[in-house]
Design an enzyme around this catalytic site. Structure first.
Site, PDB file in Angstrom:
ATOM      1  N   GLU A 173       0.830  -1.220   0.000  1.00 26.97           N
ATOM      2  CA  GLU A 173       0.000   0.000   0.000  1.00 26.97           C
ATOM      3  C   GLU A 173       0.856   1.258   0.000  1.00 26.97           C
ATOM      4  OE1 GLU A 173      -3.139  -1.377  -1.009  1.00 26.97           O
ATOM      5  OE2 GLU A 173      -2.930   0.765  -0.702  1.00 26.97           O
TER       6      GLU A 173
HETATM    7  C1  LIG Z   1       2.634  -9.458  -0.141  1.00 31.34           C
HETATM    8  C2  LIG Z   1       2.426  -8.295  -1.051  1.00 31.34           C
HETATM    9  C3  LIG Z   1       1.141  -7.941  -1.432  1.00 31.34           C
HETATM   10  C4  LIG Z   1       0.937  -6.887  -2.315  1.00 31.34           C
HETATM   11  N1  LIG Z   1      -0.340  -6.595  -2.756  1.00 31.34           N
HETATM   12  C5  LIG Z   1      -0.487  -5.731  -3.795  1.00 31.34           C
HETATM   13  C6  LIG Z   1      -1.767  -5.570  -4.445  1.00 31.34           C
HETATM   14  O1  LIG Z   1      -2.769  -6.171  -4.040  1.00 31.34           O
HETATM   15  N2  LIG Z   1      -1.832  -4.760  -5.528  1.00 31.34           N
HETATM   16  C7  LIG Z   1      -0.753  -4.076  -6.014  1.00 31.34           C
HETATM   17  O2  LIG Z   1      -0.886  -3.375  -6.991  1.00 31.34           O
HETATM   18  N3  LIG Z   1       0.466  -4.181  -5.405  1.00 31.34           N
HETATM   19  C8  LIG Z   1       0.621  -4.989  -4.314  1.00 31.34           C
HETATM   20  N4  LIG Z   1       1.850  -5.131  -3.726  1.00 31.34           N
HETATM   21  C9  LIG Z   1       2.961  -4.316  -4.192  1.00 31.34           C
HETATM   22  C10 LIG Z   1       3.398  -3.261  -3.171  1.00 31.34           C
HETATM   23  O3  LIG Z   1       2.423  -2.265  -3.041  1.00 31.34           O
HETATM   24  C11 LIG Z   1       4.771  -2.732  -3.614  1.00 31.34           C
HETATM   25  O4  LIG Z   1       5.701  -3.777  -3.360  1.00 31.34           O
HETATM   26  C12 LIG Z   1       5.180  -1.465  -2.901  1.00 31.34           C
HETATM   27  O5  LIG Z   1       4.338  -0.412  -3.260  1.00 31.34           O
HETATM   28  C13 LIG Z   1       6.628  -1.078  -3.206  1.00 31.34           C
HETATM   29  O6  LIG Z   1       6.952  -1.191  -4.565  1.00 31.34           O
HETATM   30  P1  LIG Z   1       8.246  -2.017  -4.994  1.00 31.34           P
HETATM   31  O7  LIG Z   1       8.193  -3.319  -4.302  1.00 31.34           O
HETATM   32  O8  LIG Z   1       8.335  -2.026  -6.454  1.00 31.34           O
HETATM   33  O9  LIG Z   1       9.454  -1.206  -4.367  1.00 31.34           O
HETATM   34  P2  LIG Z   1      10.226   0.018  -5.078  1.00 31.34           P
HETATM   35  O10 LIG Z   1       9.234   0.985  -5.613  1.00 31.34           O
HETATM   36  O11 LIG Z   1      11.249  -0.519  -5.986  1.00 31.34           O
HETATM   37  O12 LIG Z   1      10.934   0.683  -3.816  1.00 31.34           O
HETATM   38  C14 LIG Z   1      12.122   0.156  -3.223  1.00 31.34           C
HETATM   39  C15 LIG Z   1      12.542   1.077  -2.062  1.00 31.34           C
HETATM   40  O13 LIG Z   1      12.841   2.386  -2.555  1.00 31.34           O
HETATM   41  C16 LIG Z   1      12.076   3.354  -1.863  1.00 31.34           C
HETATM   42  N5  LIG Z   1      11.728   4.439  -2.778  1.00 31.34           N
HETATM   43  C17 LIG Z   1      11.191   4.341  -4.015  1.00 31.34           C
HETATM   44  N6  LIG Z   1      10.994   5.571  -4.535  1.00 31.34           N
HETATM   45  C18 LIG Z   1      11.426   6.465  -3.621  1.00 31.34           C
HETATM   46  C19 LIG Z   1      11.475   7.884  -3.547  1.00 31.34           C
HETATM   47  N7  LIG Z   1      11.023   8.662  -4.537  1.00 31.34           N
HETATM   48  N8  LIG Z   1      11.978   8.464  -2.446  1.00 31.34           N
HETATM   49  C20 LIG Z   1      12.400   7.709  -1.397  1.00 31.34           C
HETATM   50  N9  LIG Z   1      12.365   6.368  -1.406  1.00 31.34           N
HETATM   51  C21 LIG Z   1      11.887   5.747  -2.493  1.00 31.34           C
HETATM   52  C22 LIG Z   1      10.870   2.605  -1.342  1.00 31.34           C
HETATM   53  O14 LIG Z   1      10.288   3.226  -0.205  1.00 31.34           O
HETATM   54  C23 LIG Z   1      11.464   1.248  -1.009  1.00 31.34           C
HETATM   55  O15 LIG Z   1      12.039   1.287   0.271  1.00 31.34           O
HETATM   56  C24 LIG Z   1       2.055  -6.145  -2.797  1.00 31.34           C
HETATM   57  C25 LIG Z   1       3.349  -6.494  -2.383  1.00 31.34           C
HETATM   58  C26 LIG Z   1       3.548  -7.555  -1.551  1.00 31.34           C
HETATM   59  C27 LIG Z   1       4.958  -7.933  -1.181  1.00 31.34           C
END
Ligand SMILES: Cc1cc2nc3c(=O)[nH]c(=O)nc-3n(C[C@H](O)[C@H](O)[C@H](O)COP(=O)(O)OP(=O)(O)OC[C@H]3O[C@@H](n4cnc5c(N)ncnc54)[C@H](O)[C@@H]3O)c2cc1C
Length: 599
Positions: free
Chosen positions: A441
């Site tokens: 989220e």
């Molecule tokens: C079990 C599980 C259930 C999920 N359920 C859903 C779902 O139902 N629907 C859906 O669409 N998604 C879902 N997700 C996805 C989830 O919302 C994302 O994993 C999350 O939003 C982070 O995206 P990412 O994993 O690509 O991390 P990234 O976006 O690659 O981020 C990696 C790190 O970099 C940081 N970061 C990125 N950009 C910035 C910035 N501009 N400034 C500072 N820090 C930054 C982040 O905070 C994080 O610490 C789920 C994920 C999991 C693991």
């Protein structure tokens, strides 16, 4: 393993004494018709039975069995399907749903307490209906009459479920990067193609259809986030309320993960699947935010639920486990050892957990109250104010509750010593299950950026001024009122004043540095934490006033204990706000000094 005991007394006290819902609901026509305090208490009691009697017993077995994928079909653990049917039959899926489409129209203030009991019982199970409720909200707010009429009744009733499809392999936080495509077709709908990952409840066997809310881009879409549109894509096509043909939606696999193992986390493939536009083209992210804001508060509540369960387990264990001798009155000389609850450090862990949970519960209700005013009130000024507060405080709730939720589950586990690390007592599962709440989220870092950037800097602190104004008025009213000299309340209010003044100074400092993106980005999490503790000071003053007032007519020990937890919060937890403030004042130069390639 501890059995979940619904914290109904605390919930009832908050609703009746702290937030005076009787008066609040009577003053809003739509709510006066829908609910009164007796009905609310009866609903919560039934919800408590459902959570503790039906859903909680599936928590451990669900964790051990997990969700399973075979050849595109996802099976939930034994008992989930039957429990979901009972959940649906009870109408719980439509608790806060729109009555026009079969929902019960209950206030969000009840919804958050219901969600908390469900998460405390079983996070994995609860995610399935919670995602559906969020989708209903977005659909109801932005969908056409035809879509609402076709889908909402079946989603509220639990005949169908919903999912939220945002994330793609290369696009997580930055949704502007998504590549899923929506191409208009001859029937006036759209062909949706693309792959989404990490989709909670994207596929399962709980009911007959899954309605996916999918972000995709039209062929002529503007680049980045402005080009995103939102589509409703059913797993099985629907005509005249009947299921017809499969819609080329398939689940490629599910993830194997640290916790919430019974919740299916799916790779979803859309291959020219038929989709229907929700809201305006290009405004998909704004529409999706209706769902995401709902889910953000809900995920915050996952933190509270897990924290509550950890507290219940740890408190029970601490009274039984005999280790080491206590000090002074806490030493029973007739015994070889005393229960560990007598030791200062164990009490620190228990009280921190309890203060985290009770402070979060009050704050969740405070935000839910604003959501109810924004949705149901006829008073435009009140609505505007409530909307400002919801916008400002939702990221705080999501991140602060889930950070505290992890802290609380770890402290609960720690109270058990080595027994907390092994599976038997259920404490390690709570730690594993709550951890994801800080990540999905929108990570907690992103929530903090939302707070400091969009909610504070972008409007030059206007929403913060609304909040600060309300708190200052609350303090002035107290100082002019009959309890001003109360020897327990007066020191709490003095600390609240200092805390709000400090947060105000910090906000002004942030605004003065807002032109430097690194200052905003690097300080965001510390600012959110300072904000969270200051907000909890407000909650604890509100709660303590209500407890002192109630003590005038009652000697219920619950009230005295409430004040003791409040005093612990002010003495031992609120000082953390100062540490976060000091860090921010130091600026981010030390954070940005190291060259990228030296990491
Ligand atoms: C079990 C599980 C259930 C999920 N359920 C859903 C779902 O139902 N629907 C859906 O669409 N998604 C879902 N997700 C996805 C989830 O919302 C994302 O994993 C999350 O939003 C982070 O995206 P990412 O994993 O690509 O991390 P990234 O976006 O690659 O981020 C990696 C790190 O970099 C940081 N970061 C990125 N950009 C910035 C910035 N501009 N400034 C500072 N820090 C930054 C982040 O905070 C994080 O610490 C789920 C994920 C999991 C693991």
């Amino acid at each position: 393993m501890t059995e979940f005991k619904p914290p109904l007394q605390d919930m009832s006290f908050l609703l009746k004494n702290v937030f005076d819902v009787q008066q609040l609901w009577q003053g809003i026509d739509a709510l006066a018709e829908a609910v009164d305090v007796d009905t609310a208490e009866a609903i919560l009691e039934e919800a408590g039975k459902l959570a503790s009697g039906l859903i909680a017993p599936l928590n451990r077995s669900g964790d051990e069995e997990g969700a399973n994928w075979h050849d595109g079909v996802v099976t939930t653990p034994a008992g989930f399907k039957e429990a979901f049917a009972t959940f649906a039959e009870g109408g719980w899926g439509g608790l806060c749903g729109d009555p026009e489409f079969g929902g019960m129209g209950m206030p969000k203030m009840l919804g958050v307490l219901f969600d908390e009991m469900m998460y405390a019982s079983n996070s994995s199970f609860t995610l399935y209906p919670t995602l559906t409720s969020g989708a209903c909200l977005a659909l109801n707010a932005h969908g056409s009459d035809e879509l609402r009429g076709q889908y909402l009744p079946n989603l509220y009733s639990g005949r169908w479920s919903a999912s939220m499809c945002l994330t793609e392999p290369h696009s997580g936080t930055d949704l502007g990067l998504i590549r899923s495509k929506a191409v208009p077709n001859a029937q006036g709908s759209y062909d949706i193609s693309g792959t989404k990952i990490f989709i909670t409840g994207g596929e399962h066997d709980l009911n007959e259809n899954i309605i996916h809310l999918v972000l995709a881009k039209l062929p002529d879409a503007a680049p980045g986030a402005r080009g995103i549109s939102l589509f409703l894509v059913p797993k099985i096509n629907v005509e005249n309320d009947q299921l017809t043909t499969p819609n080329n939606v398939s689940c490629g696999s599910i993830e194997h993960k640290m916790g919430i193992k019974a919740s299916s986390t799916c790779v979803m493939n859309f291959d020219q699947s038929k989709g229907y536009l929700i809201g305006e083209a290009g405004k998909g992210l704004a529409c999706m935010f209706t769902m995401m804001n709902y889910e953000r508060l809900s995920i915050g509540i996952q933190g509270i639920g897990c924290g509550e369960m950890a507290y219940q387990g740890a408190a029970e264990y601490a009274k039984e486990r005999l280790q080491s001798k206590g000090v002074g009155e806490n030493r029973d000389k007739s015994k070889e050892a005393d229960p560990i609850v007598v030791h200062g450090d164990v009490r620190r862990m228990l009280l921190t957990t309890r203060a985290n949970n009770e402070g979060s519960r009050a704050f969740a209700l405070y935000i839910a109250k604003q959501l109810d005013i924004a949705k149901f009130s006829d008073d435009e000024a009140q609505k505007t104010k409530a909307n400002s507060l919801v916008a400002l405080l939702t990221p705080v709730a999501k991140a602060f509750f889930t950070d505290l939720g992890l802290e609380s589950t770890i402290l609960g586990q720690q109270v058990f010593g080595g027994h907390g690390y092994i599976r038997e007592w259920g404490m390690e599962q709570l730690v594993r299950d709550v951890r994801i709440a800080q990540i999905y989220e929108g990570t907690n870092g992103i929530q903090a950026l939302d707070l400091i950037g969009r909610k504070v800097a972008m409007n030059k602190g206007a929403d913060f001024e609304v909040y600060r104004g309300e708190i200052n008025q609350f303090i002035s009213d107290f100082n002019a009122g009959p309890l001003a000299g109360d020897e327990r309340l007066a020191p709490m209010f003095a600390k609240l004043s200092q805390s709000i003044e400090s947060l105000d100074g910090l906000t002004k400092l942030i605004l003065s540095r807002a032109s430097d993106g690194n200052e905003l980005n690097g300080n965001a999490v510390d600012y959110l934490n300072a904000f969270g503790y200051a907000s909890f000071a407000y909650m604890w003053c509100m709660t303590s006033v209500a407890a002192v007032e109630a003590q005038q007519h009652s000697d219920n020990p619950y009230l005295e204990n409430k004040l003791k937890v409040a005093e612990f919060f002010f003495a031992r937890l609120l000082p953390k706000q100062q540490a976060y403030t000091t860090s921010i004042e130091a600026g981010v130069s030390s954070m940005m000094a190291m060259p990228n390639d030296m990491f």
